[in-house]
Motif scaffolding. Sequence first.
Motif, PDB file in Angstrom:
ATOM      1  N   GLN A  66      37.774  46.866  40.974  1.00  0.00           N
ATOM      2  CA  GLN A  66      39.020  47.385  41.534  1.00  0.00           C
ATOM      3  C   GLN A  66      39.665  48.443  40.633  1.00  0.00           C
ATOM      4  O   GLN A  66      40.461  49.258  41.098  1.00  0.00           O
ATOM      5  N   LEU A  67      39.335  48.410  39.365  1.00  0.00           N
ATOM      6  CA  LEU A  67      39.954  49.332  38.401  1.00  0.00           C
ATOM      7  C   LEU A  67      39.137  50.603  38.198  1.00  0.00           C
ATOM      8  O   LEU A  67      39.482  51.420  37.342  1.00  0.00           O
ATOM      9  N   THR A  69      38.964  53.636  39.154  1.00  0.00           N
ATOM     10  CA  THR A  69      39.649  54.769  39.775  1.00  0.00           C
ATOM     11  C   THR A  69      39.620  55.951  38.803  1.00  0.00           C
ATOM     12  O   THR A  69      39.427  55.763  37.596  1.00  0.00           O
ATOM     13  N   ASN A  72      42.159  55.480  35.946  1.00  0.00           N
ATOM     14  CA  ASN A  72      41.738  54.454  34.987  1.00  0.00           C
ATOM     15  C   ASN A  72      40.533  54.901  34.163  1.00  0.00           C
ATOM     16  O   ASN A  72      40.361  54.454  33.024  1.00  0.00           O
ATOM     17  N   SER A 247      54.199  53.441  43.999  1.00  0.00           N
ATOM     18  CA  SER A 247      53.136  53.129  43.056  1.00  0.00           C
ATOM     19  C   SER A 247      52.774  54.349  42.221  1.00  0.00           C
ATOM     20  O   SER A 247      52.581  54.254  41.005  1.00  0.00           O
ATOM     21  N   TYR A 308      51.652  47.808  33.232  1.00  0.00           N
ATOM     22  CA  TYR A 308      50.575  47.639  34.202  1.00  0.00           C
ATOM     23  C   TYR A 308      50.281  46.165  34.448  1.00  0.00           C
ATOM     24  O   TYR A 308      49.709  45.489  33.599  1.00  0.00           O
ATOM     25  N   TRP A 310      47.972  44.945  36.267  1.00  0.00           N
ATOM     26  CA  TRP A 310      46.522  44.724  36.272  1.00  0.00           C
ATOM     27  C   TRP A 310      45.986  44.439  34.877  1.00  0.00           C
ATOM     28  O   TRP A 310      45.014  43.699  34.726  1.00  0.00           O
ATOM     29  N   LYS A 313      46.690  40.714  34.101  1.00  0.00           N
ATOM     30  CA  LYS A 313      45.769  39.843  34.837  1.00  0.00           C
ATOM     31  C   LYS A 313      44.355  39.921  34.258  1.00  0.00           C
ATOM     32  O   LYS A 313      43.667  38.901  34.129  1.00  0.00           O
ATOM     33  N   SER A 314      43.936  41.121  33.901  1.00  0.00           N
ATOM     34  CA  SER A 314      42.597  41.298  33.337  1.00  0.00           C
ATOM     35  C   SER A 314      42.447  40.586  32.008  1.00  0.00           C
ATOM     36  O   SER A 314      41.443  39.912  31.760  1.00  0.00           O
ATOM     37  N   ASN A 332      40.302  39.946  42.123  1.00  0.00           N
ATOM     38  CA  ASN A 332      41.489  40.738  42.480  1.00  0.00           C
ATOM     39  C   ASN A 332      42.434  40.793  41.279  1.00  0.00           C
ATOM     40  O   ASN A 332      43.024  39.783  40.903  1.00  0.00           O
ATOM     41  N   LEU A 334      44.681  43.547  40.985  1.00  0.00           N
ATOM     42  CA  LEU A 334      45.759  44.486  41.324  1.00  0.00           C
ATOM     43  C   LEU A 334      46.980  43.753  41.863  1.00  0.00           C
ATOM     44  O   LEU A 334      46.884  42.635  42.318  1.00  0.00           O
TER      45      LEU A 334
END
Length: 334
Positions: A66-67, A69, A72, A247, A308, A310, A313-314, A332, A334
């Motif tokens: 998901q990261l 991008t 990122n 965002s 952030y 994310w 969570k990471s 997930n 995000l």
Amino acid sequence: SSLRVNVVKSTGETELCFPQLFNTSCKKHTRPHMETMLMYIVLSSVSLLTVSLNLLVIISISHFRQLHTPTNLLLLSLAVADFLIGLFVIPIQILLTEPCWFLGDLVCVLFYFLPCFTLLASILNMVLISVDRYVAICDPLRYPITITQKRVQIFVLLCWIYAVFYSFMILYDNLKQPGRYNSCYGECVVNINGAVDMVLFFILPITAIIILYMRVFVVAVSQARAMRSHIAAVTLQRSVTVTAKKSELKAARTLGVLVAVFLMCYCPFYCVTLSGYDIMIGSSSTVFVLFLDYFNSCLNPVIYAFFYPWFKKSVKLIVTLEILQPNSCEANVL
């Protein structure tokens, strides 16, 4: 105009670096034991923290799909540069604070090559991040077409190639004839064209970053006002667009903080070089100025942690070893 960088020599001490070379040896610089211990502890702690935090960023962005991008990917490239600074550059700085240099002239030049190209890579990544945010905020409709994963990969690669090439060129005279600028044995001196270094390494990249972010913040403020004034009249479809814009604005604000901290950390060093003062690696004041440069690499992941979700969570998934589970890359975050 040139920038002379060397391990400082004391003129008030009679102890020599190489007693057997009485006439040509540098005099040994001594500092209080407590000051030396404090310097080693602080630099070692920052080195360990910088390596650990940036490693978490590298693992997070590399592992979780998901990261993956374009933005990122730029953050990943910046984290790699910061990781190298923590792993190699700060320990090199600890060695350079020693009163005498015993590792030879070629190693001396090579020790300056690594900080030069890693710090330049950080600056160039900041420029790329600024361009990314500029396109995302000022031309959002063309952003997915203009800023693609493949293009970002190419620019990141060019950024690192340029950093290595530039560092080689600016240290070329020193590499061709190591030790040519030493005045005595036990000294580590590197001579750099200060005017060229100032323009290419600092003034041009920082000017580009500031101009881009000034434009980004002007557009961001106008978008925020427009969203507040029309928030009550949006449809469900429009509200999704508003959320997306929020965002993007949050990402721009986060990266703006990143750049502001970067400027505060790097400006003192270049203010000293602008003054024409010879930078004496080993003196306490210069160690502090360089410490600010390196400390920026430690602060970047801290900024991610605060801004952030994310990243938080990471890190939780990494620390609890949940990333070792099958298909954890699809989690997930995000």
